[in-house]
Design an enzyme around this catalytic site. Structure first.
Site, PDB file in Angstrom:
ATOM      1  N   HIS A 201       0.847  -1.208   0.000  1.00 19.72           N
ATOM      2  CA  HIS A 201       0.000   0.000   0.000  1.00 19.72           C
ATOM      3  C   HIS A 201       0.870   1.241   0.000  1.00 19.72           C
ATOM      4  CE1 HIS A 201       0.071   1.427   4.299  1.00 19.72           C
ATOM      5  NE2 HIS A 201       0.226   0.147   4.603  1.00 19.72           N
TER       6      HIS A 201
ATOM      7  N   ASP B 211       5.601   2.636   7.271  1.00 18.70           N
ATOM      8  CA  ASP B 211       4.246   2.132   6.993  1.00 18.70           C
ATOM      9  C   ASP B 211       3.518   3.061   6.024  1.00 18.70           C
ATOM     10  OD1 ASP B 211       1.813   0.843   7.084  1.00 18.70           O
ATOM     11  OD2 ASP B 211       1.266   1.599   9.059  1.00 18.70           O
TER      12      ASP B 211
ATOM     13  N   GLU C  75      -5.440   1.871   2.000  1.00 15.33           N
ATOM     14  CA  GLU C  75      -5.299   0.713   2.884  1.00 15.33           C
ATOM     15  C   GLU C  75      -5.577   1.115   4.318  1.00 15.33           C
ATOM     16  OE1 GLU C  75      -3.007  -2.077   5.601  1.00 15.33           O
ATOM     17  OE2 GLU C  75      -2.944   0.099   5.374  1.00 15.33           O
ATOM     18  N   GLU C  76      -5.105   2.291   4.692  1.00 16.23           N
ATOM     19  CA  GLU C  76      -5.253   2.731   6.073  1.00 16.23           C
ATOM     20  C   GLU C  76      -6.700   3.060   6.431  1.00 16.23           C
ATOM     21  OE1 GLU C  76      -3.044   2.274   8.102  1.00 16.23           O
ATOM     22  OE2 GLU C  76      -1.065   2.548   7.252  1.00 16.23           O
TER      23      GLU C  76
ATOM     24  N   HIS D 178       2.149   4.663  12.966  1.00 13.22           N
ATOM     25  CA  HIS D 178       1.008   5.564  12.801  1.00 13.22           C
ATOM     26  C   HIS D 178       1.205   6.906  13.500  1.00 13.22           C
ATOM     27  CE1 HIS D 178      -2.329   2.523  11.452  1.00 13.22           C
ATOM     28  NE2 HIS D 178      -1.271   2.543  10.655  1.00 13.22           N
TER      29      HIS D 178
END
Length: 504
Positions: free
Chosen positions: A271, A283, A317-318, A444
């Site tokens: 992603h 991420d 995706e998140e 995150h």
């Protein structure tokens, strides 16, 4: 990596042992490709992603200019490398909190409360009387049983313009808020239910954009307000949220090799989006940069795959695996059957890393992948073993973009270096790093920057990713015993024999 899916790491069976499979894919010499896939090349892409985030408010989240710029960067690189590149656009529910929520009792007693905004909450300030809905259970039952706000009847007698006080339980939060809106509420407060594990500050997702400001409370604060109301008090509260919550458009980026059997397409995915809160350099800049580097290296090395390879950079995706889900669910049936396997790379540069391999055969964790997933797992574990490196199985927890593929029976596998989970002493002894700390302490968060990468992890995981991609793309044998060239020739001979026999 999506925060909406529960993470449950598999049993700690890190070793150099190989999973037992009934059939093994033939070995492929991947050294030339691995030599061409370099950490320097991956970091070049990561620096580009960091620069994009810096120029766009510190984020590369889907629905923002930072994501669009990330797509444009990857698209330009892939087109230059000779791939057929397409974009797949789709709508999704975008949400961003512009400022922290606040909640206070104005009267009869002035008091401020700790609170949080629900995802997809409406925005604004509401000062109004507080009113309970039916079925709030104060005190709570020993087991979860509240269904407050789950039915329109729970709002019988509700006064238009009031703020609804609703207990957690029984249905989705979005259902409670929709019912509150239909009853004329101007804002919603959802408090926790009260059983062990369900007492802390309440927060969650409403599932889709809503108009009502919606905030959470602990059970103690929420039940105290409920008892105040039941005692006859006329309670006025002020609720403030500051959000963007609307439908926006984003896209997947797909890059196809010009060679290879399209009836057996290997989808290699990562992603491309970050969370709103940060640039997402681990991420999942790490996964995106890795597969982009592999794609460029395959082009430079003039790899001629036996099976077509599609490099996929997923959007949103998140927000709940929305890009990969859109891709899988909108493919015509005949196209879906052409997907040979899915490889997924989501977070492969965690600073306190473990070499996690998805447990395709389910031998060490509760959930196995579809048939063929065990063979993909074996490709990774055999590679690591051959390099003298330990690996550890991790389950298909549903937290990343392999989820929609395994849901329709497509074999899948991939790598992961860890997110917010805590490294154990046993893992630290095997993989190094620090026990008692998260695999990625900046998961995150705004600190997920270039300084949040472990170059050793990138080196080891990118080589394994390159090896697996080349193996699935070029191996003579397939994921199953009848997939070899020899079996195909034997099958062809059998057909010719049958035909000759029929003409006698």
């Amino acid at each position: 990596m999506s925060h909406r899916r529960a993470l449950a790491l598999g049993a700690l069976t890190a070793s150099l042992c190989l999973p037992s499979t009934a059939f093994g894919i033939d070995e492929v010499n991947s050294k030339k490709l691995r030599d061409a896939v370099t950490v320097n090349g991956i970091l070049q892409h990561e620096r580009a992603f960091q620069g994009i985030a810096n120029a766009n408010g510190g984020t590369r989240a889907s629905g923002t200019p930072g994501y669009d710029a990330s797509v444009a960067y990857a698209k330009q690189r892939l087109q230059k490398a000779g791939y057929k590149v397409t974009e797949q656009s789709f709508d999704f529910a975008f949400f961003r909190e512009l400022g922290p929520a606040s909640l206070s009792q104005v009267s009869p007693t002035a008091k401020d409360y700790e609170t949080e905004t629900f995802e997809y909450s409406g925005s604004g300030t509401v000062t109004a009387k507080l009113q309970e809905v039916k079925d709030n259970l104060v005190p709570p039952t020993p087991e979860p049983s509240s269904t407050a706000g789950c039915e329109a009847a729970d709002f019988a007698g509700f006064t238009t313009g009031n703020v609804a006080l609703i207990q957690r339980g029984g249905c989705d939060f979005g259902v409670k808020v929709d019912n509150a809106a239909a009853a004329g509420a101007k804002a919603v407060i959802i408090f926790n239910e009260g059983q062990p594990g369900r007492t802390g500050l309440m927060a969650g997702t409403l599932g889709a954009p809503k108009t009502l400001p919606t905030v959470g409370l602990t059970y103690d604060d929420g039940s105290a307000l409920a008892l105040q109301l039941r005692g006859g008090a006329d309670v006025t509260v002020e609720v403030t949220t500051s959000t963007e919550s609307e439908t926006r458009q984003t896209k997947n980026l797909l890059a196809d090799t010009k060679a290879g059997n399209a009836d057996q397409t290997v989808v290699v995915g990562a992603h491309l989006d970050s969370v709103i809160e940060g640039p997402g350099i681990n991420d999942n800049g790490s996964g995106s940069a890795t597969i982009l580097e592999i794609a460029e290296a395959m082009s430079e090395q003039k790899v001629k795959p036996r099976r077509a390879v599609r490099f996929a950079f997923w959007g949103a995706e998140e927000s709940g695996l929305l890009g990969s889900e859109h891709y899988v669910t909108t493919l015509p049936a005949e196209k879906l059957t052409q997907i040979y396997a899915n490889l997924n790379f989501d977070m492969v540069g965690s600073p306190n890393y473990v070499r996690f391999v998805y447990d395709g055969d389910g031998s060490d964790t509760p959930v196995a992948g579809p048939p063929g997933s065990g063979e993909i797992e074996s490709v990774f574990t055999r590679y690591f073993a051959g390099q003298g490196l330990a690996s550890e199985p991790t389950e298909f927890s549903g937290r990343s973009d392999y989820g929609p593929f395994i849901a329709v029976g497509i074999p899948a596998g991939g790598l992961f270096t860890g997110a917010e989970g805590i490294k154990t002493p046993e893992q630290a002894a095997i993989f190094g790093g620090t026990a008692g700390l998260a695999y990625d302490p900046c998961y995150h968060q705004a600190c997920d920057t270039m300084n949040n990468l472990n170059v050793n992890a990138l080196n080891e995981m990118s080589d394994a990713a390159a090896h697996a991609t080349l193996t699935l793309a070029t191996s003579k044998t397939g994921l199953f015993p009848d997939g070899s060239r020899k079996a195909a020739r034997d099958k062809s001979k059998a057909k010719r024999f049958d035909g000759n026999h029929a003409s006698d």
